[in-house]
Motif scaffolding. Structure first.
Motif, PDB file in Angstrom:
ATOM      1  N   HIS A   1      -0.099   4.277   5.144  1.00  0.00           N
ATOM      2  CA  HIS A   1      -0.346   4.078   6.759  1.00  0.00           C
ATOM      3  C   HIS A   1       0.645   5.221   7.583  1.00  0.00           C
ATOM      4  CE1 HIS A   1      -0.363   2.481  10.710  1.00  0.00           C
ATOM      5  NE2 HIS A   1       0.616   2.331  10.624  1.00  0.00           N
ATOM      6  N   GLY A   2      -0.102   6.104   8.125  1.00  0.00           N
ATOM      7  CA  GLY A   2       0.318   6.804   8.345  1.00  0.00           C
ATOM      8  C   GLY A   2      -0.091   8.092   9.450  1.00  0.00           C
ATOM      9  N   VAL A   3       0.152   8.965   9.490  1.00  0.00           N
ATOM     10  CA  VAL A   3      -0.456  10.412  10.199  1.00  0.00           C
ATOM     11  C   VAL A   3       0.417  11.759   9.352  1.00  0.00           C
ATOM     12  CG1 VAL A   3      -1.034  12.077  11.993  1.00  0.00           C
ATOM     13  CG2 VAL A   3      -1.664   9.499  11.873  1.00  0.00           C
TER      14      VAL A   3
ATOM     15  N   ASP B   1       3.070  15.575  12.533  1.00  0.00           N
ATOM     16  CA  ASP B   1       3.571  14.209  12.168  1.00  0.00           C
ATOM     17  C   ASP B   1       4.226  15.161  10.445  1.00  0.00           C
ATOM     18  OD1 ASP B   1       4.396  13.561  13.856  1.00  0.00           O
ATOM     19  OD2 ASP B   1       2.465  11.588  14.469  1.00  0.00           O
ATOM     20  N   THR B   2       4.263  12.952  10.079  1.00  0.00           N
ATOM     21  CA  THR B   2       5.366  13.614   8.757  1.00  0.00           C
ATOM     22  C   THR B   2       4.658  12.311   7.972  1.00  0.00           C
ATOM     23  OG1 THR B   2       7.313  13.282   8.270  1.00  0.00           O
ATOM     24  CG2 THR B   2       7.124  15.021   8.852  1.00  0.00           C
ATOM     25  N   GLY B   3       3.699  11.641   8.334  1.00  0.00           N
ATOM     26  CA  GLY B   3       3.204  10.056   7.719  1.00  0.00           C
ATOM     27  C   GLY B   3       4.998   9.355   7.377  1.00  0.00           C
ATOM     28  N   SER B   4       4.584   8.608   6.592  1.00  0.00           N
ATOM     29  CA  SER B   4       5.313   7.187   6.045  1.00  0.00           C
ATOM     30  C   SER B   4       6.312   7.974   5.138  1.00  0.00           C
ATOM     31  CB  SER B   4       4.912   6.294   5.193  1.00  0.00           C
ATOM     32  OG  SER B   4       4.179   5.599   6.095  1.00  0.00           O
ATOM     33  N   SER B   5       5.627   8.610   4.273  1.00  0.00           N
ATOM     34  CA  SER B   5       6.667   9.430   2.996  1.00  0.00           C
ATOM     35  C   SER B   5       6.317  10.922   2.564  1.00  0.00           C
ATOM     36  CB  SER B   5       6.481   8.032   2.025  1.00  0.00           C
ATOM     37  OG  SER B   5       6.135   8.313   1.328  1.00  0.00           O
ATOM     38  N   TYR B   6       7.241  11.472   2.089  1.00  0.00           N
ATOM     39  CA  TYR B   6       7.193  12.831   2.050  1.00  0.00           C
ATOM     40  C   TYR B   6       6.064  12.749   0.733  1.00  0.00           C
ATOM     41  CZ  TYR B   6       8.514  17.657   0.669  1.00  0.00           C
ATOM     42  OH  TYR B   6       7.542  19.439   0.568  1.00  0.00           O
ATOM     43  N   GLN B   7       6.472  12.200   0.300  1.00  0.00           N
ATOM     44  CA  GLN B   7       5.048  12.219  -1.472  1.00  0.00           C
ATOM     45  C   GLN B   7       4.155  11.992  -1.507  1.00  0.00           C
ATOM     46  OE1 GLN B   7       7.727   9.570  -0.997  1.00  0.00           O
ATOM     47  NE2 GLN B   7       8.691   8.695  -3.354  1.00  0.00           N
ATOM     48  N   VAL B   8       3.535  11.390  -0.505  1.00  0.00           N
ATOM     49  CA  VAL B   8       1.622  11.916   0.094  1.00  0.00           C
ATOM     50  C   VAL B   8       2.150  13.215   0.401  1.00  0.00           C
ATOM     51  CG1 VAL B   8      -0.050  10.611   1.221  1.00  0.00           C
ATOM     52  CG2 VAL B   8       1.967   9.386   0.481  1.00  0.00           C
ATOM     53  N   ILE B   9       2.493  13.710   1.794  1.00  0.00           N
ATOM     54  CA  ILE B   9       2.187  14.756   1.956  1.00  0.00           C
ATOM     55  C   ILE B   9       2.533  16.016   0.938  1.00  0.00           C
ATOM     56  CG2 ILE B   9       1.885  14.034   4.569  1.00  0.00           C
ATOM     57  CD1 ILE B   9       4.706  15.699   4.856  1.00  0.00           C
TER      58      ILE B   9
ATOM     59  N   ASP C   1      -4.532   5.791   6.827  1.00  0.00           N
ATOM     60  CA  ASP C   1      -4.729   5.254   5.763  1.00  0.00           C
ATOM     61  C   ASP C   1      -5.952   5.238   4.885  1.00  0.00           C
ATOM     62  OD1 ASP C   1      -3.481   5.606   8.495  1.00  0.00           O
ATOM     63  OD2 ASP C   1      -2.968   3.017   8.623  1.00  0.00           O
ATOM     64  N   LEU C   2      -6.718   6.075   5.318  1.00  0.00           N
ATOM     65  CA  LEU C   2      -7.844   6.050   4.138  1.00  0.00           C
ATOM     66  C   LEU C   2      -7.865   6.917   3.294  1.00  0.00           C
ATOM     67  CD1 LEU C   2     -10.600   4.079   4.424  1.00  0.00           C
ATOM     68  CD2 LEU C   2     -11.427   5.469   5.691  1.00  0.00           C
ATOM     69  N   ALA C   3      -8.654   6.943   2.009  1.00  0.00           N
ATOM     70  CA  ALA C   3      -8.661   7.857   0.894  1.00  0.00           C
ATOM     71  C   ALA C   3     -10.254   7.223   0.584  1.00  0.00           C
ATOM     72  CB  ALA C   3      -7.525   8.433   0.146  1.00  0.00           C
ATOM     73  N   PRO C   4     -11.177   7.280   0.915  1.00  0.00           N
ATOM     74  CA  PRO C   4     -12.546   6.535   0.798  1.00  0.00           C
ATOM     75  C   PRO C   4     -12.674   7.434  -0.733  1.00  0.00           C
ATOM     76  CG  PRO C   4     -13.513   8.802   2.417  1.00  0.00           C
ATOM     77  CD  PRO C   4     -11.910   8.377   1.685  1.00  0.00           C
TER      78      PRO C   4
ATOM     79  N   GLY D   1      -9.088   8.283  13.047  1.00  0.00           N
ATOM     80  CA  GLY D   1      -8.172   7.289  12.518  1.00  0.00           C
ATOM     81  C   GLY D   1      -7.091   6.508  12.019  1.00  0.00           C
ATOM     82  N   HIS D   2      -5.997   6.054  11.131  1.00  0.00           N
ATOM     83  CA  HIS D   2      -5.160   5.482  11.310  1.00  0.00           C
ATOM     84  C   HIS D   2      -4.728   4.543  12.371  1.00  0.00           C
ATOM     85  CE1 HIS D   2      -0.579   5.180  11.441  1.00  0.00           C
ATOM     86  NE2 HIS D   2      -0.896   5.463  12.929  1.00  0.00           N
ATOM     87  N   CYS D   3      -4.256   4.252  13.475  1.00  0.00           N
ATOM     88  CA  CYS D   3      -4.179   2.774  14.287  1.00  0.00           C
ATOM     89  C   CYS D   3      -5.091   2.815  15.098  1.00  0.00           C
ATOM     90  CB  CYS D   3      -2.995   2.385  14.619  1.00  0.00           C
ATOM     91  SG  CYS D   3      -2.829   4.413  15.966  1.00  0.00           S
ATOM     92  N   THR D   4      -6.342   3.469  15.124  1.00  0.00           N
ATOM     93  CA  THR D   4      -7.534   3.318  16.037  1.00  0.00           C
ATOM     94  C   THR D   4      -8.138   2.080  15.516  1.00  0.00           C
ATOM     95  OG1 THR D   4      -8.640   5.596  15.752  1.00  0.00           O
ATOM     96  CG2 THR D   4      -9.640   4.158  16.689  1.00  0.00           C
ATOM     97  N   GLY D   5      -8.391   1.174  14.511  1.00  0.00           N
ATOM     98  CA  GLY D   5      -9.513   0.381  14.173  1.00  0.00           C
ATOM     99  C   GLY D   5     -10.446   0.364  13.618  1.00  0.00           C
ATOM    100  N   GLU D   6     -10.636  -0.275  12.227  1.00  0.00           N
ATOM    101  CA  GLU D   6     -12.209  -0.017  12.166  1.00  0.00           C
ATOM    102  C   GLU D   6     -13.189  -0.372  12.941  1.00  0.00           C
ATOM    103  OE1 GLU D   6     -11.889   2.171   9.599  1.00  0.00           O
ATOM    104  OE2 GLU D   6     -10.381   1.869   8.810  1.00  0.00           O
TER     105      GLU D   6
END
Ligand code: FE2
Ligand code: FE2
Length: 276
Positions: A25-27, A45-53, A13-16, A244-249
């Motif tokens: 959002h995804g893994v 896992d493959t994230g929410s969409s293939y474009q990102v990976i 979910d993060l790219a700093p 990461g992801h859904c751990t919560g900041e």
């Protein structure tokens, strides 16, 4: 015997700051495992969409054609959403629990399963290896299978499915993690930890008969109550954590405050190398 492990985050979910990789959002984790005279590559896992990976894999010099196996941690869109389009490019076995295509929603109603049109296409594929049990998918790498629920803190909240047309609470039995055998210890890879990260850790330690030394994943503590957060922190003491992801900041920061440098907040393009 595993000689070297390289885990690269293809989606979080993060790219700093100073990261050119895309976040969503995804893994998705690319896992390269080196043995004495060969290597294996797993996509977890493959994230929410293939474009990102796809984009991030090019940026990070990862050849998706060299993947030997895909693992889908559970049937939520942010873990299986990229799978259909990935399988149009590569033809590999996909390991998952047999219920990942069931209805998945929050209430008030919000569908969070793998997109329905993707499911129609995926069901026609013969790539799937469905299992409810632990399975060694490449040497030294085990799927968890269904994880026993053994404490009162790690409860699945506000997730629902349908059983014979009736709305029922979803226990997320499909939640599947990976246990990578480092010889002396286990490197644990989790998607969203819906089964509870302490349950997942204990299950792996029983299967392989050794302790967990590293965990990467989302811990799904984003809305967790105080007693669950404390229980989790107590039980993960001494483990190297890549969160990461859904751990919560808020929760990630509490882990960092308590455990210091042994906790890292991961992001798209983050890399881990372990030489056991
Ligand atoms: Fe998730
Ligand atoms: Fe999830």
């Amino acid at each position: 015997m595993i000689r070297e492990l390289n885990v690269k985050v293809l989606c979080d979910d993060l790219a700093p700051f100073r990261t050119l990789a895309l976040a969503q959002h995804g893994v998705s984790y690319h896992i390269n495992i080196r043995y004495d005279d060969f290597e294996k590559n797993i996509l977890f896992d493959t994230g929410s969409s293939y474009q990102v990976i796809k984009y991030n894999s090019q940026l990070m010099n990862i050849d998706l054609n060299r993947i030997d196996a895909v693992v889908i941690s559970h049937g939520h869109y942010d873990h299986g959403g990229g799978l259909r389009d990935l399988l149009n490019d590569i033809n590999v076995p996909v390991f998952a629990h047999p219920t990942i295509f069931r209805e998945n929603f929050y209430l008030p109603y919000l569908y969070i399963g793998i997109p329905r049109d993707h499911i129609q296409d995926l069901k026609k594929k013969n790539n799937f290896v469905f299992t409810r049990d632990p399975m060694e998918i490449v040497p030294g790498v085990w799927t968890s299978g269904e994880v026993p629920r053994e404490n009162r803190f790690e409860i699945v909240e506000n997730m629902f499915t349908l059983e014979e047309g009736k709305v029922v609470r979803d226990q997320m039995l499909d939640d599947t993690s990976l246990y990578i055998d480092l010889g002396e210890s286990i490197f644990l890879v989790s998607g969203c930890s819906h089964a509870g990260i302490v349950n997942i850790k204990n299950h792996g330690e029983r299967i392989l008969g050794k302790r967990v030394s590293h965990i990467i994943g989302g811990l799904h503590l984003i809305n967790a109550k105080e007693d669950r957060i404390n229980f989790t922190m107590e039980n993960l003491a001494g483990i190297e954590l890549y969160l990461g992801h859904c751990t919560g900041e808020r929760v990630v920061n509490r882990f960092i405050e308590k455990f210091g440098d042994s906790v890292k907040r991961i992001y798209s393009s983050f890399e881990i190398r372990v030489i056991p």
